[in-house]
Design a protein around this motif. Sequence first.
Motif, PDB file in Angstrom:
ATOM      1  N   TRP A   1       0.846  -1.190   0.000  1.00  0.00           N
ATOM      2  CA  TRP A   1       0.000   0.000   0.000  1.00  0.00           C
ATOM      3  C   TRP A   1       0.879   1.236   0.000  1.00  0.00           C
ATOM      4  CZ3 TRP A   1      -0.716   3.575   4.200  1.00  0.00           C
ATOM      5  CH2 TRP A   1       0.039   3.280   5.344  1.00  0.00           C
ATOM      6  N   LEU A   2       0.286   2.315  -0.452  1.00  0.00           N
ATOM      7  CA  LEU A   2       1.016   3.587  -0.444  1.00  0.00           C
ATOM      8  C   LEU A   2       0.131   4.685   0.118  1.00  0.00           C
ATOM      9  CD1 LEU A   2       0.004   5.571  -3.038  1.00  0.00           C
ATOM     10  CD2 LEU A   2       1.188   3.806  -4.316  1.00  0.00           C
ATOM     11  N   PHE A   3       0.794   5.706   0.624  1.00  0.00           N
ATOM     12  CA  PHE A   3       0.093   6.883   1.151  1.00  0.00           C
ATOM     13  C   PHE A   3       0.582   8.094   0.375  1.00  0.00           C
ATOM     14  CE2 PHE A   3      -0.288  10.469   4.184  1.00  0.00           C
ATOM     15  CZ  PHE A   3      -1.660  10.419   4.387  1.00  0.00           C
ATOM     16  N   VAL A   4      -0.335   8.750  -0.333  1.00  0.00           N
ATOM     17  CA  VAL A   4      -0.007   9.907  -1.151  1.00  0.00           C
ATOM     18  C   VAL A   4      -0.363  11.168  -0.365  1.00  0.00           C
ATOM     19  CG1 VAL A   4      -0.196  10.907  -3.454  1.00  0.00           C
ATOM     20  CG2 VAL A   4      -0.783   8.504  -3.103  1.00  0.00           C
ATOM     21  N   TYR A   5       0.519  12.141  -0.388  1.00  0.00           N
ATOM     22  CA  TYR A   5       0.288  13.377   0.362  1.00  0.00           C
ATOM     23  C   TYR A   5       0.901  14.546  -0.405  1.00  0.00           C
ATOM     24  CZ  TYR A   5       5.137  12.677   1.806  1.00  0.00           C
ATOM     25  OH  TYR A   5       6.488  12.495   1.811  1.00  0.00           O
ATOM     26  N   ARG A   6       0.764  15.722   0.163  1.00  0.00           N
ATOM     27  CA  ARG A   6       1.183  16.937  -0.532  1.00  0.00           C
ATOM     28  C   ARG A   6       1.458  18.015   0.508  1.00  0.00           C
ATOM     29  NH1 ARG A   6      -2.506  19.583  -5.408  1.00  0.00           N
ATOM     30  NH2 ARG A   6      -1.070  21.278  -5.984  1.00  0.00           N
TER      31      ARG A   6
ATOM     32  N   GLY B   1      -3.837  17.920   9.856  1.00  0.00           N
ATOM     33  CA  GLY B   1      -2.719  17.489  10.676  1.00  0.00           C
ATOM     34  C   GLY B   1      -2.910  16.079  11.207  1.00  0.00           C
ATOM     35  N   ARG B   2      -4.120  15.758  11.660  1.00  0.00           N
ATOM     36  CA  ARG B   2      -4.385  14.414  12.166  1.00  0.00           C
ATOM     37  C   ARG B   2      -4.333  13.381  11.048  1.00  0.00           C
ATOM     38  NH1 ARG B   2      -6.350  13.834  17.200  1.00  0.00           N
ATOM     39  NH2 ARG B   2      -7.665  12.056  16.668  1.00  0.00           N
ATOM     40  N   LEU B   3      -4.782  13.768   9.861  1.00  0.00           N
ATOM     41  CA  LEU B   3      -4.738  12.851   8.726  1.00  0.00           C
ATOM     42  C   LEU B   3      -3.295  12.528   8.345  1.00  0.00           C
ATOM     43  CD1 LEU B   3      -7.027  13.326   5.564  1.00  0.00           C
ATOM     44  CD2 LEU B   3      -4.953  11.968   5.575  1.00  0.00           C
ATOM     45  N   LEU B   4      -2.465  13.555   8.244  1.00  0.00           N
ATOM     46  CA  LEU B   4      -1.060  13.340   7.901  1.00  0.00           C
ATOM     47  C   LEU B   4      -0.331  12.554   8.991  1.00  0.00           C
ATOM     48  CD1 LEU B   4      -0.195  16.845   6.416  1.00  0.00           C
ATOM     49  CD2 LEU B   4      -0.442  14.703   5.143  1.00  0.00           C
TER      50      LEU B   4
ATOM     51  N   PRO C   1       3.784  16.701  11.045  1.00  0.00           N
ATOM     52  CA  PRO C   1       3.583  15.374  10.445  1.00  0.00           C
ATOM     53  C   PRO C   1       3.983  15.322   8.974  1.00  0.00           C
ATOM     54  CG  PRO C   1       1.474  16.423  10.923  1.00  0.00           C
ATOM     55  CD  PRO C   1       2.523  17.235  11.592  1.00  0.00           C
ATOM     56  N   TYR C   2       3.840  16.439   8.275  1.00  0.00           N
ATOM     57  CA  TYR C   2       4.299  16.487   6.885  1.00  0.00           C
ATOM     58  C   TYR C   2       5.812  16.300   6.837  1.00  0.00           C
ATOM     59  CZ  TYR C   2       5.481  18.405   2.294  1.00  0.00           C
ATOM     60  OH  TYR C   2       5.990  18.586   1.032  1.00  0.00           O
TER      61      TYR C   2
ATOM     62  N   ARG D   1      10.705  12.855   5.849  1.00  0.00           N
ATOM     63  CA  ARG D   1      11.891  12.136   6.322  1.00  0.00           C
ATOM     64  C   ARG D   1      11.774  10.639   6.029  1.00  0.00           C
ATOM     65  NH1 ARG D   1      11.245  15.868  10.626  1.00  0.00           N
ATOM     66  NH2 ARG D   1      10.141  14.309  11.894  1.00  0.00           N
ATOM     67  N   LEU D   2      10.580  10.107   6.224  1.00  0.00           N
ATOM     68  CA  LEU D   2      10.347   8.693   5.945  1.00  0.00           C
ATOM     69  C   LEU D   2      10.480   8.406   4.448  1.00  0.00           C
ATOM     70  CD1 LEU D   2       9.516   6.033   7.356  1.00  0.00           C
ATOM     71  CD2 LEU D   2       7.137   6.619   6.838  1.00  0.00           C
TER      72      LEU D   2
END
Length: 324
Positions: free
Chosen positions: A168-173, A218-221, A304-305, A310-311
Amino acid sequence: MAPVNFDGWLPIRIWKTAGQWQVDWCWFGDTPLHQPFFREAVEDALRLPFNQAFRRQTPLSALMDWQALSPGLPPSAFILHASRCGSTLISQMLARLDDHIVVSEPPPLDALLRSDLPNEERRAAIAGLLSAYGQRRRGMEQRLVIKLDAWNIGEWPLLHECFPDTPWLFVYRDPLEIAVSHLRRPGLHMVPGALGDCVLDDDLPFEGREDFIARRLGRLLEAGWVHCRDSAGLALNYSELPDAMSGRLARFFKLSAAQCELALAATAQHAKQPSQPFVVDGEHKRREASALLQARVEHCARAPYAALERLRALTISPTDPPSP
């Protein structure tokens, strides 16, 4: 009694009435799910005269019965995301591949994930639902990719229990760009009281839309970072798209060079509005952000972003295309 055959039928709604869970089915035949969202494919299918004349409603157990009779493809990948960050672009690129079934944000899956069913029954129903979506309706399908709703990051541990070996992957911005998008046109999870209980709740009073959106984001990230860290999710930044489809995502989805080329052809158009060209808008969104929104995002979502960044840095290969 002979078993019911659901060839060409897909579950489009799951709900509880009079204490019993029911499934609403719609006939798709061999039509692929090429629309940006599953609900749009359902709307198109419901316009067919056949579906206006004939409908199927069954108990929830029909999902498991159909799975036992005709097991579908198991999920080959899950896409989770922070919303407004390129996940639809990824799913639309994959939907161009004839051997892929791509189901984007199906409401029945969200209904089961957030239901009050006992855990064992809920896991069985989820497996039955995804088996129904994984049917080889055209005969050439080899992979099933499921894109979830943004708020389903809260239910990821349950889904991971059901399919522990599925990548699985988590896409963010950049969170400021996401926040501006939701101020323009809020998603369901960014409207107070619209979604119901979910992981994004902090049960504290809020002051204005900027505060509400920034805190939820913030909680989602943070949830995305925690689950990527703890259950080996691939963290992917919007800035890597679309080039990642010939690099990290090609490896993740196990695509050939020819498949990558075909998938990348989808990037010429807007993922959610295919009739319009795609336009990079990150800089414009950042300029649009008010000082208040910038301050709230920095306070609630920047940490969290940064943790996700970093991850992500730990998983990038030297041969991957650089982010812009």
